[in-house]
Design a protein around this motif. Structure first.
Motif, PDB file in Angstrom:
ATOM      1  N   THR A 483     -20.404  10.039  15.013  1.00 20.63           N
ATOM      2  CA  THR A 483     -20.096  10.678  16.288  1.00 20.63           C
ATOM      3  C   THR A 483     -19.869  12.175  16.159  1.00 20.63           C
ATOM      4  O   THR A 483     -19.192  12.773  17.004  1.00 20.63           O
ATOM      5  N   SER A 484     -20.438  12.813  15.148  1.00 16.03           N
ATOM      6  CA  SER A 484     -20.324  14.260  14.988  1.00 16.03           C
ATOM      7  C   SER A 484     -21.279  15.015  15.911  1.00 16.03           C
ATOM      8  O   SER A 484     -21.400  16.230  15.808  1.00 16.03           O
ATOM      9  N   VAL A 485     -21.953  14.311  16.806  1.00 16.39           N
ATOM     10  CA  VAL A 485     -22.894  14.920  17.745  1.00 16.39           C
ATOM     11  C   VAL A 485     -22.156  15.821  18.736  1.00 16.39           C
ATOM     12  O   VAL A 485     -20.927  15.831  18.794  1.00 16.39           O
ATOM     13  N   VAL A 490     -21.712  12.667  23.025  1.00 14.47           N
ATOM     14  CA  VAL A 490     -21.066  11.629  22.225  1.00 14.47           C
ATOM     15  C   VAL A 490     -20.751  10.357  23.013  1.00 14.47           C
ATOM     16  O   VAL A 490     -20.731   9.258  22.454  1.00 14.47           O
ATOM     17  N   GLU A 491     -20.540  10.457  24.318  1.00 12.00           N
ATOM     18  CA  GLU A 491     -20.229   9.262  25.107  1.00 12.00           C
ATOM     19  C   GLU A 491     -21.478   8.464  25.492  1.00 12.00           C
ATOM     20  O   GLU A 491     -21.365   7.302  25.909  1.00 12.00           O
ATOM     21  N   ALA A 492     -22.645   9.071  25.377  1.00 10.27           N
ATOM     22  CA  ALA A 492     -23.862   8.422  25.885  1.00 10.27           C
ATOM     23  C   ALA A 492     -24.135   7.055  25.255  1.00 10.27           C
ATOM     24  O   ALA A 492     -24.417   6.087  25.970  1.00 10.27           O
ATOM     25  N   PRO A 493     -24.081   6.913  23.924  1.00 10.57           N
ATOM     26  CA  PRO A 493     -24.347   5.585  23.353  1.00 10.57           C
ATOM     27  C   PRO A 493     -23.389   4.510  23.856  1.00 10.57           C
ATOM     28  O   PRO A 493     -23.803   3.364  24.098  1.00 10.57           O
ATOM     29  N   SER A 494     -22.121   4.858  24.040  1.00  8.94           N
ATOM     30  CA  SER A 494     -21.144   3.880  24.511  1.00  8.94           C
ATOM     31  C   SER A 494     -21.314   3.577  25.990  1.00  8.94           C
ATOM     32  O   SER A 494     -21.147   2.439  26.429  1.00  8.94           O
TER      33      SER A 494
END
Length: 668
Positions: A483-485, A490-494
């Protein structure tokens, strides 16, 4: 709102180099050491001595090696892993340890690590070293991230400004700790009479604590607060609870927030930038505050009419139910959740509390493990390891194809006194393939032990998406792991993963884990759940918009008092401001890494809904799951967010699905 817990070990100024806390050990199965009171200070001091020795060795590297990119990156990688090894157990246990002494002893250590990190990124010798090397594509991206981190820490500032920058960063860390502690350790209990709890489910009341007079004692944990606001018939009781909840950061937190705002403005001024928002957003996908504000303006245009329509609809439903004249009926802020729940029960025959029988907690957890296994070709195997509380479970994670262990996860699911009070995922240990380092992620929630509502199931899936982003990462260097993006990616995948909590092809797998069996999720109940979920999107997105705009207002150069700004902005909404409430004092995102970044939740959702289209409605397709794993989850920040999404979709991303969602036009 479902916050991730991507806590920063240093200030937002250093975000480009921090991947979150982690633990590193040289055993086959790295584990989180369970530190006890009295052990932390010595561990911290010894660890910092070792880190400074590593920095000195990097500074003194012979010229022949210092110009060799692979060598410099390898040594830097070892240093970053050592920082994680020190920081990780302290940061996590400061939020989850049942021992108050452990939590309090962790804070000075984190401040000292923060000081070290700032010193490291102000090291002009190392800065010049990175300026002089070149590498392949992955190393070029890492090099730029490292240089950005140095620049953000003030490496190029004059000496007196570097000193001031360090002082600001350290003070912000201390303010953030105190702010979180005031919320986390507020153990206030509100007393409610039997009349005031009418309407609440019997199982909820059976679990509640009672005083000597038989009154119910309720605190601020989600399993206590949320059902009360949805089911308590007494408007006066809901008002009292909502007022106390909004203020549970205590009056101490408002001065802390105000001081943090002033320090952030000063930080931006050190770099001759007009605002802290300019300082932060220049490293994000959005690039400029102007872009953020344009996006928020588009959301405002899309959501305003639907919010107003829903509020009027709820007001009319309240008047009809209570048999009061519409003109005399007011919808208050503490009414919204209650009347939404009533309307959903009436219109869609969906009761969030009744949904718990469909999603027993002891079935929901193995269910999401199973869904993830099928999608991504992995296996979860429980193991007995030392943990910080008896409730915590541990699983090794393996590749299904070759049975190779790739990481580990900890699950800490239930509320207790002194624990972090929301739902979040800690990227405890970053991966590094070049160093043979495997990742660890920790899931921290506060769920009901018996069963989950539909909303809570979404929270479980959302946060588990963060866990997967960490544990399935397969990056060469630890600084690029998981999650160093960018924070607005960072919330997009979740957020994308939440869809698996609402679709039949994934939900129908739940029954296989219910002991005894749970009701089948048939097409009818699924349709009603979907309709109930979709209802209230106008109010929901409008609230998110308010949070994002408030955050940007605080960090776009204004010198106003944060409470005054909130009173003005919330007062301009259809439901208005509730006099006496101090919501900013418990708005932890402003102090926990999302300052000038809360817009990222909606920005990420644009990407999440667009990425979802790649599945073409077939969510359990393992081929697309594997593509997603390879294109997004494994890559961490080896590419920028826009490039990651482009690689997965095979095209540029767009916002059509997001605005269709707001308007209620998204196809299922």
């Amino acid at each position: 709102m479902k916050p991730s817990s991507l806590f920063l070990s240093v200030s937002a100024a250093l975000i480009s180099l921090t991947t979150g806390p982690a633990i590193g050990q040289t055993t086959e199965r790295p584990l989180i050491p369970i530190l006890r009171a009295g052990e932390i200070s010595a561990r911290c001091d010894l660890g910092l001595v070792g880190l400074r020795k590593q920095v000195a060795a990097l500074e003194q590297m012979p010229a022949a090696k210092a110009h060799h990119a692979k060598t410099v990156f390898a040594v830097w990688n070892q240093l970053q892993m050592a920082i994680e090894d020190l920081q990780g157990p302290v940061d996590l246990l400061s939020n989850v340890s049942p021992d108050a002494k452990v939590r309090s002893e962790s804070e000075p250590c984190l401040v000292d690590i923060n000081k070290f990190a700032t010193e490291l990124l102000q090291n002009r010798t190392l800065y010049r070293r990175f300026k002089s090397i070149k590498g392949d594509a992955i190393e070029t991206k890492l090099r730029q991230d490292v240089l950005d981190g140095f620049d953000d820490a003030g490496v190029s500032l004059p000496p007196e400004k570097r000193v001031r920058m360090k002082a600001i960063v350290v003070r912000l860390e201390m303010l953030g700790q105190e702010f979180a502690r005031n919320v986390r350790d507020n153990n206030q209990k509100l007393s409610f009479s039997a009349d005031e709890v009418k309407g609440l489910p019997a199982d909820y009341l059976a679990k509640a604590k009672r005083d000597d007079q038989g009154n119910y004692l309720l605190g601020f944990e989600y399993p206590e607060y949320n059902p009360f606001m949805e089911y308590a018939d007494s408007s006066e009781a809901r008002e009292r609870f909502q007022f106390a909840y909004a203020n549970h950061g205590t009056p101490k937190n408002l001065p802390l927030l105000k001081e943090a705002m002033a320090l952030r403005r000063e930080m931006a001024a050190l770099f001759a930038l007009p605002s802290y928002a300019d300082f932060v957003v220049r490293r994000r996908m959005a690039s400029t505050p102007a872009t953020v504000n344009t996006f928020l303006g588009e959301v405002q245009q899309a959501v305003t009419s639907s919010e107003q329509k829903e509020i009027e609809e709820l007001r009319a439903y309240k008047a009809q139910t209570l048999n009061t004249p519409l003109a005399d009926t007011k919808l208050n802020r503490w009414d919204v959740a209650y009347w939404q729940q009533k309307l959903k029960q009436s219109r869609y025959n969906v009761d969030q509390n009744a949904l718990r029988k469909y999603f027993p907690t002891d079935a929901a957890v193995p269910w999401i493990l199973d869904v993830s296994s099928k999608l991504y070709g992995i296996e979860f195997k429980p193991a007995e390891v030392p943990v910080w509380h008896a409730d915590v479970k541990y699983y090794d994670v393996f590749n299904a194809a070759n049975h190779q262990r790739i990481g580990g996860i900890y699950l800490d699911l239930f509320p207790r006194e002194g624990k972090y009070g929301h739902a979040a995922a800690w990227p405890v240990r970053g991966v590094s393939t070049v160093a043979g380092r495997t990742p660890i992620s920790a899931l921290v929630t506060n769920f009901d032990r018996v069963g989950l509502s539909g909303d809570e199931l979404e929270t479980l899936v959302h946060e588990f998406g963060h866990v997967l982003h960490g544990v399935l990462s397969h990056t060469r260097y630890v600084s690029q792991s998981g999650t160093s993006v960018e924070r607005d990616f960072v919330e997009a995948p979740s957020q994308m993963y939440e869809e698996w909590a609402r679709r039949k092809e994934s939900l129908q797998l739940m029954a296989g884990f219910c002991k005894p069996g749970c009701p089948e999720i048939d097409d009818q109940i699924l349709q009603r759940m979907t309709a109930a979920h979709n209802y209230g999107r106008g109010i929901r997105y409008a609230r998110q918009l308010l949070y994002a705009r408030y955050d940007m207002a605080l960090h776009n150069g204004t010198s106003d008092d944060p409470l005054v700004v909130w009173q003005k902005m919330e007062g301009a909404t259809p439901l208005g401001y509730v006099a006496g409430t101090e919501f900013p004092g418990q708005f932890g995102h402003l102090m926990g890494g999302y300052a000038a970044g809360y817009y990222g939740y909606m920005w990420s959702e644009v990407l999440a809904l667009d990425m979802l289209s790649r599945y073409h409605g077939k969510l359990m397709n393992p081929e697309v799951g594997q593509l997603y794993r390879k294109s997004i989850l494994e890559r961490g920040s080896e590419l920028r967010g826009a490039d990651l999404v482009r690689g997965f979709l095979g095209r540029e991303s767009n916002s059509k699905a997001f605005f269709d969602e707001i308007a209620g036009h998204r196809l299922q």
